[in-house]
Design an enzyme around this catalytic site. Sequence first.
Site, PDB file in Angstrom:
ATOM      1  N   LYS A 175       0.748  -1.140   0.388  1.00 35.52           N
ATOM      2  CA  LYS A 175       0.009   0.065   0.013  1.00 35.52           C
ATOM      3  C   LYS A 175       0.993   1.228   0.121  1.00 35.52           C
ATOM      4  CE  LYS A 175      -3.772  -2.754   0.709  1.00 35.52           C
ATOM      5  NZ  LYS A 175      -4.857  -2.756  -0.121  1.00 35.52           N
ATOM      6  N   HIS A 294      -6.455 -13.198  -7.617  1.00 39.43           N
ATOM      7  CA  HIS A 294      -7.443 -12.329  -6.972  1.00 39.43           C
ATOM      8  C   HIS A 294      -8.707 -12.520  -7.637  1.00 39.43           C
ATOM      9  CE1 HIS A 294      -8.864  -8.702  -5.166  1.00 39.43           C
ATOM     10  NE2 HIS A 294      -7.845  -8.624  -4.366  1.00 39.43           N
TER      11      HIS A 294
END
Length: 475
Positions: A175, A294
């Site tokens: 992140k 994902h």
Amino acid sequence: MSPQTETKANVGFKAGVKDYKLTYYTPDYETKDTDILAAFRVSPQPGVPPEEAGAAVAAESSTGTWTTVWTDGLTSLDRYKGRCYDIEPVAGEENQYIAYVAYPLDLFEEGSVTNMFTSIVGNVFGFKALRALRLEDLRIPVAYVKTFQGPPHGIQVERDKLNKYGRPLLGCTIKPKLGLSAKNYGRAVYECLRGGLDFTKDDENVNSQPFMRWRDRFVFCAEAIYKAQAETGEIKGHYLNATAGTCEEMMKRAEFARELGVPIVMHDYLTGGFTANTTLAHYCRDNGLLLHIHRAMHAVIDRQKNHGIHFRVLAKALRMSGGDHIHSGTVVGKLEGERDITLGFVDLLRDDFIEKDRSRGIYFTQDWVSMPGVLPVASGGIHVWHMPALTEIFGDDSVLQFGGGTLGHPWGNAPGAVANRVALEACVKARNEGRDLAREGNEVIREASKWSPELAAACEVWKEIKFEFPAMDTV
């Protein structure tokens, strides 16, 4: 009247519209071991009988159309048609039913999840006779399972490649997910891996944007992996997202990852598509790459409890198409996941044989025979205080992935990774000693934090963080 016209009339073809249930509702049908079985949650329009609604689903997802056609006489409808063989009302719901449909195996192309879904869910969900429709589960027969490669490697081969046994694997999503330069991104990867994580991860929407082109990211992440491995003596990896706008570009990225010698790549299997995913899975097996999956976009498909496709079906489809990891929800974090239902599809991902268990949402017994299993990935809003519950719920064969729960540590990425690794090792040790993590988990974390200042700092930061909302899903 010409002779040709007379011949057509003598065939006995009768044009017109007739009820689907006359042909496609067959309550006396005995299912075959080779049939693909589907459980649909059907909400008919007012005035439409459940038998007609179930038969319409069977018809429109197999051989039927809205009117009788003369070409029906050129084939054996009885051999190829789908059949609604059972209907049961849903307890506590008005005018809602579970319709069970059997499809002959000959309707499907071997080894093609794309064709399977195009047939079963491709058209029928827009049918006007239904207010809503949800595919709850599929039974994939052994004969069809054996036409798929499945995961590139599977759980045991992955553990052998990584030399990691007896505990869940630890990961972290880098992140902020967008905006970092490739070099700063690689630095974040290195800090997390040297702190004790097994993996770091590209976020699902990190592909090849102007601020960070894919090739630069791959190079800097590979450098981070090799440096962290040299320092720790452990095998490390970063999920390099190969998802791209074309299959050709996706394969170019996977090939470059292989040339760099990294252990794992990543794909967004729903947005990328099953054809692309299966292609990549085959390449990964042939070239020794692990494949992380994902599920970006899944909630668009699976979140509404009356319409769409349940994630357990998408999970089965992924195991067939191919992937070594897939995100599965956490039960305890920020993303939705009811415990029994989540563990139901976690077992469908990992185990060889899963018994029917309606209390966990499993409508059919599923035999995967020799197909490798998939590691479930718990990710989304989790931190060190969740570690005992995650260890107890998911067991060793899982990946526990802390993004903000690593990078949000007040001392930085490496201390955040240390905190997670210490918490995990403490929970595994306590479990192996016979302690009950469900009751003693917080105490286990407190004890470990006494000798780990990194863990103590993490415990203080996230002691008040909870994500408590009612689940949307029901059995």
